[in-house]
Motif scaffolding. Structure first.
Motif, PDB file in Angstrom:
ATOM      1  N   LEU A 165       0.873  -1.219  -0.107  1.00 51.22           N
ATOM      2  CA  LEU A 165       0.058   0.069  -0.010  1.00 51.22           C
ATOM      3  C   LEU A 165       0.944   1.550   0.115  1.00 51.22           C
ATOM      4  O   LEU A 165       1.624   1.473   0.941  1.00 51.22           O
ATOM      5  N   LEU A 166       0.841   2.087  -1.088  1.00 49.12           N
ATOM      6  CA  LEU A 166       1.542   3.306  -1.333  1.00 49.12           C
ATOM      7  C   LEU A 166       0.780   4.574  -0.586  1.00 49.12           C
ATOM      8  O   LEU A 166       1.414   5.600  -0.295  1.00 49.12           O
ATOM      9  N   ALA A 167      -0.720   4.678  -1.060  1.00 50.39           N
ATOM     10  CA  ALA A 167      -1.533   5.849  -0.565  1.00 50.39           C
ATOM     11  C   ALA A 167      -2.888   5.307  -0.483  1.00 50.39           C
ATOM     12  O   ALA A 167      -3.135   4.486  -0.975  1.00 50.39           O
ATOM     13  N   ALA A 168      -3.675   6.083   0.026  1.00 49.82           N
ATOM     14  CA  ALA A 168      -4.937   5.852   0.184  1.00 49.82           C
ATOM     15  C   ALA A 168      -5.778   7.276   0.447  1.00 49.82           C
ATOM     16  O   ALA A 168      -5.388   8.192   0.574  1.00 49.82           O
ATOM     17  N   GLU A 169      -7.100   7.262  -0.258  1.00 48.42           N
ATOM     18  CA  GLU A 169      -8.082   8.312  -0.145  1.00 48.42           C
ATOM     19  C   GLU A 169      -9.309   7.802   0.598  1.00 48.42           C
ATOM     20  O   GLU A 169      -9.693   6.948   0.266  1.00 48.42           O
ATOM     21  N   LEU A 170      -9.485   8.617   1.787  1.00 50.39           N
ATOM     22  CA  LEU A 170     -10.355   8.231   2.801  1.00 50.39           C
ATOM     23  C   LEU A 170     -11.518   9.196   2.693  1.00 50.39           C
ATOM     24  O   LEU A 170     -11.385  10.604   2.734  1.00 50.39           O
ATOM     25  N   ILE A 171     -12.792   8.919   3.018  1.00 52.42           N
ATOM     26  CA  ILE A 171     -13.813  10.008   3.725  1.00 52.42           C
ATOM     27  C   ILE A 171     -13.979   9.679   4.911  1.00 52.42           C
ATOM     28  O   ILE A 171     -14.294   8.467   5.468  1.00 52.42           O
ATOM     29  N   THR A 172     -13.771  10.734   6.043  1.00 53.75           N
ATOM     30  CA  THR A 172     -13.860  10.404   7.310  1.00 53.75           C
ATOM     31  C   THR A 172     -15.225  10.493   7.848  1.00 53.75           C
ATOM     32  O   THR A 172     -16.163  10.513   7.085  1.00 53.75           O
ATOM     33  N   ALA A 173     -15.381  10.238   9.098  1.00 57.29           N
ATOM     34  CA  ALA A 173     -16.645  10.148   9.714  1.00 57.29           C
ATOM     35  C   ALA A 173     -17.600  11.621   9.490  1.00 57.29           C
ATOM     36  O   ALA A 173     -18.389  11.570   9.780  1.00 57.29           O
ATOM     37  N   GLU A 174     -16.843  12.691   9.313  1.00 58.35           N
ATOM     38  CA  GLU A 174     -17.447  13.932   9.227  1.00 58.35           C
ATOM     39  C   GLU A 174     -17.405  14.180   7.826  1.00 58.35           C
ATOM     40  O   GLU A 174     -17.886  15.427   7.476  1.00 58.35           O
ATOM     41  N   GLY A 175     -17.392  12.989   6.886  1.00 62.43           N
ATOM     42  CA  GLY A 175     -17.784  13.480   5.397  1.00 62.43           C
ATOM     43  C   GLY A 175     -16.508  14.199   4.647  1.00 62.43           C
ATOM     44  O   GLY A 175     -16.796  14.629   3.597  1.00 62.43           O
ATOM     45  N   LYS A 176     -15.396  14.229   5.482  1.00 63.61           N
ATOM     46  CA  LYS A 176     -14.185  14.958   4.598  1.00 63.61           C
ATOM     47  C   LYS A 176     -13.497  13.977   4.052  1.00 63.61           C
ATOM     48  O   LYS A 176     -13.134  12.908   4.314  1.00 63.61           O
ATOM     49  N   THR A 180      -3.707  10.141   2.349  1.00 67.61           N
ATOM     50  CA  THR A 180      -2.600   9.569   3.459  1.00 67.61           C
ATOM     51  C   THR A 180      -1.586   8.906   2.578  1.00 67.61           C
ATOM     52  O   THR A 180      -1.955   7.984   1.779  1.00 67.61           O
ATOM     53  N   ASP A 181      -0.340   8.825   3.080  1.00 68.75           N
ATOM     54  CA  ASP A 181       0.755   8.264   2.231  1.00 68.75           C
ATOM     55  C   ASP A 181       1.745   8.199   3.372  1.00 68.75           C
ATOM     56  O   ASP A 181       1.625   8.569   4.688  1.00 68.75           O
ATOM     57  N   ALA A 182       3.012   7.810   3.036  1.00 68.66           N
ATOM     58  CA  ALA A 182       4.133   7.929   4.097  1.00 68.66           C
ATOM     59  C   ALA A 182       4.402   9.230   4.543  1.00 68.66           C
ATOM     60  O   ALA A 182       5.019   9.283   5.757  1.00 68.66           O
ATOM     61  N   GLU A 183       4.212  10.220   3.860  1.00 73.11           N
ATOM     62  CA  GLU A 183       4.686  11.580   4.292  1.00 73.11           C
ATOM     63  C   GLU A 183       3.303  12.339   4.771  1.00 73.11           C
ATOM     64  O   GLU A 183       3.720  13.465   5.581  1.00 73.11           O
ATOM     65  N   GLU A 184       2.382  12.032   4.134  1.00 70.80           N
ATOM     66  CA  GLU A 184       1.146  13.015   4.571  1.00 70.80           C
ATOM     67  C   GLU A 184       0.100  12.145   5.384  1.00 70.80           C
ATOM     68  O   GLU A 184      -0.268  10.924   5.063  1.00 70.80           O
ATOM     69  N   ASN A 185      -0.076  12.703   6.573  1.00 69.84           N
ATOM     70  CA  ASN A 185      -0.907  11.795   7.608  1.00 69.84           C
ATOM     71  C   ASN A 185      -0.147  10.325   8.006  1.00 69.84           C
ATOM     72  O   ASN A 185      -1.081   9.365   7.815  1.00 69.84           O
ATOM     73  N   PRO A 186       1.055  10.300   8.206  1.00 72.10           N
ATOM     74  CA  PRO A 186       1.768   9.357   8.505  1.00 72.10           C
ATOM     75  C   PRO A 186       1.176   8.306   9.370  1.00 72.10           C
ATOM     76  O   PRO A 186       1.178   7.138   9.194  1.00 72.10           O
ATOM     77  N   GLU A 187       0.427   8.762  10.628  1.00 75.67           N
ATOM     78  CA  GLU A 187       0.071   8.002  11.701  1.00 75.67           C
ATOM     79  C   GLU A 187      -1.246   7.266  11.156  1.00 75.67           C
ATOM     80  O   GLU A 187      -1.437   6.191  11.134  1.00 75.67           O
ATOM     81  N   LEU A 188      -2.038   7.954  10.436  1.00 72.85           N
ATOM     82  CA  LEU A 188      -3.158   7.391   9.608  1.00 72.85           C
ATOM     83  C   LEU A 188      -2.759   6.099   8.634  1.00 72.85           C
ATOM     84  O   LEU A 188      -3.318   5.055   8.604  1.00 72.85           O
ATOM     85  N   PHE A 189      -1.757   6.549   7.893  1.00 72.17           N
ATOM     86  CA  PHE A 189      -1.169   5.597   6.778  1.00 72.17           C
ATOM     87  C   PHE A 189      -0.725   4.331   7.791  1.00 72.17           C
ATOM     88  O   PHE A 189      -0.760   3.263   7.216  1.00 72.17           O
ATOM     89  N   TRP A 190      -0.175   4.400   8.650  1.00 73.93           N
ATOM     90  CA  TRP A 190       0.425   3.360   9.410  1.00 73.93           C
ATOM     91  C   TRP A 190      -0.653   2.475   9.856  1.00 73.93           C
ATOM     92  O   TRP A 190      -0.869   1.163   9.836  1.00 73.93           O
ATOM     93  N   ALA A 191      -1.757   3.221  10.311  1.00 74.36           N
ATOM     94  CA  ALA A 191      -3.075   2.446  10.988  1.00 74.36           C
ATOM     95  C   ALA A 191      -3.673   1.821   9.812  1.00 74.36           C
ATOM     96  O   ALA A 191      -4.429   0.608  10.134  1.00 74.36           O
ATOM     97  N   LEU A 192      -3.616   2.201   8.725  1.00 76.93           N
ATOM     98  CA  LEU A 192      -4.163   1.232   7.487  1.00 76.93           C
ATOM     99  C   LEU A 192      -3.360   0.076   7.156  1.00 76.93           C
ATOM    100  O   LEU A 192      -3.722  -0.580   6.297  1.00 76.93           O
ATOM    101  N   HIS A 193      -2.248  -0.129   7.762  1.00 76.34           N
ATOM    102  CA  HIS A 193      -1.548  -1.227   7.434  1.00 76.34           C
ATOM    103  C   HIS A 193      -2.055  -2.567   8.300  1.00 76.34           C
ATOM    104  O   HIS A 193      -1.202  -3.028   9.106  1.00 76.34           O
ATOM    105  N   GLY A 194      -3.365  -2.941   8.245  1.00 70.68           N
ATOM    106  CA  GLY A 194      -3.847  -3.799   9.281  1.00 70.68           C
ATOM    107  C   GLY A 194      -4.981  -3.458  10.139  1.00 70.68           C
ATOM    108  O   GLY A 194      -5.676  -4.358  10.374  1.00 70.68           O
ATOM    109  N   GLY A 195      -5.247  -2.037  10.065  1.00 73.82           N
ATOM    110  CA  GLY A 195      -6.379  -1.789  11.094  1.00 73.82           C
ATOM    111  C   GLY A 195      -7.634  -1.668  10.535  1.00 73.82           C
ATOM    112  O   GLY A 195      -8.438  -1.479  11.229  1.00 73.82           O
ATOM    113  N   GLY A 196      -7.528  -2.217   9.066  1.00 75.33           N
ATOM    114  CA  GLY A 196      -9.297  -2.264   8.501  1.00 75.33           C
ATOM    115  C   GLY A 196      -9.946  -0.955   8.343  1.00 75.33           C
ATOM    116  O   GLY A 196      -9.153   0.189   8.195  1.00 75.33           O
ATOM    117  N   GLY A 197     -11.132  -1.125   8.325  1.00 74.99           N
ATOM    118  CA  GLY A 197     -11.827  -0.100   8.061  1.00 74.99           C
ATOM    119  C   GLY A 197     -12.338   0.890   9.103  1.00 74.99           C
ATOM    120  O   GLY A 197     -13.383   1.486   8.795  1.00 74.99           O
TER     121      GLY A 197
END
Length: 462
Positions: A165-176, A180-197
């Protein structure tokens, strides 16, 4: 039947107007078809199904769910054995109208929309002789598979799906919208490596591709009395094999396939599958210790990855119950217990008793990802399928007995995509306790109200 929840007509009319996709409510033509998921044990009636066609649709659907206080489920491929893709009296954010896959062979990447299945991904990359690790069924949704870790035939060579996984586009619970990738929102990117939906709705993923110029398999079936010797030989073979080799062991009633002799159809057989990212001569040579044990069926051939991926596809309409245990070792005693339990598969169910090797690129992956099971060398995966509801108790009990058998060698960690609803303790074991606490902090940042809780849920940190 329980009374259906009432959704305010003005809110529903607004949702229909806002969506480029389609909205279904009970009584609409197509509603019953839209709510069906892979596991036929799941028969839930959502209040609203929003089939989203764009990122904006996803955002509007989430905001509608929050406005109407409906519980929210997210559907990609609909393969969750727990049925988390559909929620009774709630809102289903259905991504199946977002199935686009665009391969970029120049940069060795592929962009996958949230509703794409594994079949679409594989067919988009195969013309370029490229691939990435995918699920072992072509109808699996790429999004849920990848965000949960992603175990597949090519994992020993190319790593888990989440490793790619290199990058992801998400819609958050606030509809935003969030990138995220290794440099932008890196903690979220880490969480997507196994943390599910747990953190939002993934509307697209960008995955790394790998060269796959050749792929071959050796699929050998043996009579059950030879199984302990066969499984030991397979264990020893894979233990010394290069990372190009993957596969597994499977006990199952032989299917009515062209390569299965008629007198063996329906008989319990022990099968071994070796996959090899190279020519057929190589897989035949590697399989020599297994050929020496006298298989009753032999299939050795070059194969397209797309064909390998759909080889174990189950027909729709089956009842399903699965689980798994990840093993610290596979000694002879564990092999004997594994083989003995296979002989107790309850007829007439089509239960599959599966043993997967890990290691290779799986074990070499990032150690800080929330995937504590990646270091296990073996996984036992009891996979029960059947048609008659009268067999529910027997099939489920058999799966649980397999887990109990494996417990003396279990690491305690588990790949959550392989299991249903087994309680909070198992969810924590799926991530590891320290990882769970870190994931809970990410959850609190992106979904503090736990809108996305219809999953292997991570409770937001206080």
């Amino acid at each position: 039947m329980a009374p259906q929840i009432s959704v305010p007509k003005t809110a529903l009319a607004g949702l229909r107007q806002d969506l480029a996709g389609e909205v279904f409510v009970p009584g609409d033509p197509g509603y019953d078809e839209a709510r069906v998921v892979h596991n036929a044990m799941i028969d839930r009636r959502p209040a609203v199904i929003a089939q989203c066609a764009t990122q904006e649709d996803v955002s509007n659907a989430i905001l509608f769910g929050r406005e109407t206080e409906l519980p929210v489920a997210v559907r990609g491929g609909g393969h969750s054995v727990a049925g988390t893709s559909v929620v009774a009296d709630g809102l289903v954010v259905d991504l199946r109208r977002m199935p686009a896959v665009v391969a970029d062979p120049e940069h060795m990447t592929v962009r996958v929309e949230g509703g794409a299945t594994m079949s679409r991904l594989d067919h988009a990359t195969q013309p370029f002789r490229l691939a990435t690790t995918g699920g072992r069924a072509s109808t699996t949704g790429v999004g849920g598979f990848t965000l949960g870790g992603g175990s597949g035939w090519l994992e020993r060579k190319f790593g888990l799906a989440s490793d790619n996984l290199l990058a992801a586009e998400l819609i958050t619970a606030e509809g935003k919208h969030v990138h995220t990738d290794a440099e932008e929102n890196p903690e979220l990117f880490w969480a997507l490596h196994g943390g599910g939906g747990n953190f939002g709705v993934a509307t697209s993923l960008t995955l790394r591709l790998h060269d796959l110029p050749e792929l071959s398999i050796a699929m050998l079936f043996f009579m059950p009395e030879k199984a302990p010797e066969v499984v030991r030989a397979f264990r020893d073979l894979v233990g010394s094999a290069p990372d190009d080799v993957g596969g597994g062991v499977i006990y199952f009633p032989a299917p009515p396939a062209p390569f299965v002799p008629e007198h063996l159809v329906g008989e319990l057989l022990c099968g071994t599958l070796l996959t090899y990212t190279g020519p057929v001569a190589g897989v035949r040579e590697l399989s020599a210790p297994l050929f020496a044990l006298g298989p009753v069926v032999e299939v050795v051939m070059d194969i397209a990855y797309t064909d390998l991926q759909c080889m174990l596809d189950d027909p729709p309409g089956l009842r399903n119950y699965w689980s798994a245990e990840y093993l610290s070792e596979l000694p002879d005693a564990a092999v004997d217990v594994y083989c003995e339990r296979a002989l107790k598969i309850p007829p007439p169910t089509a239960c599959q008793h599966v043993l997967f090797p890990l290691g290779g690129a799986v074990a070499a992956g990032r150690p800080d990802d929330p995937i504590p099971w990646r270091t296990a060398p073996w996984a036992v995966h009891p996979f029960a399928t059947w048609t008659d509801p009268a067999d529910d108790d027997r099939a489920i009990r058999w799966v649980r007995d397999v887990r109990a058998d494996a417990r003396p060698w279990s690491t305690g960690a588990v790949y959550l995509n392989f299991i249903g609803s087994e309680g909070e303790k198992r969810v924590v074991e799926g991530f590891g306790a320290d990882n769970y606490r870190r994931l809970a902090r990410v959850k609190a940042a992106y979904d503090p109200d736990n809108v996305f809780h219809f999953n292997h849920n991570i409770a937001p940190a206080a």
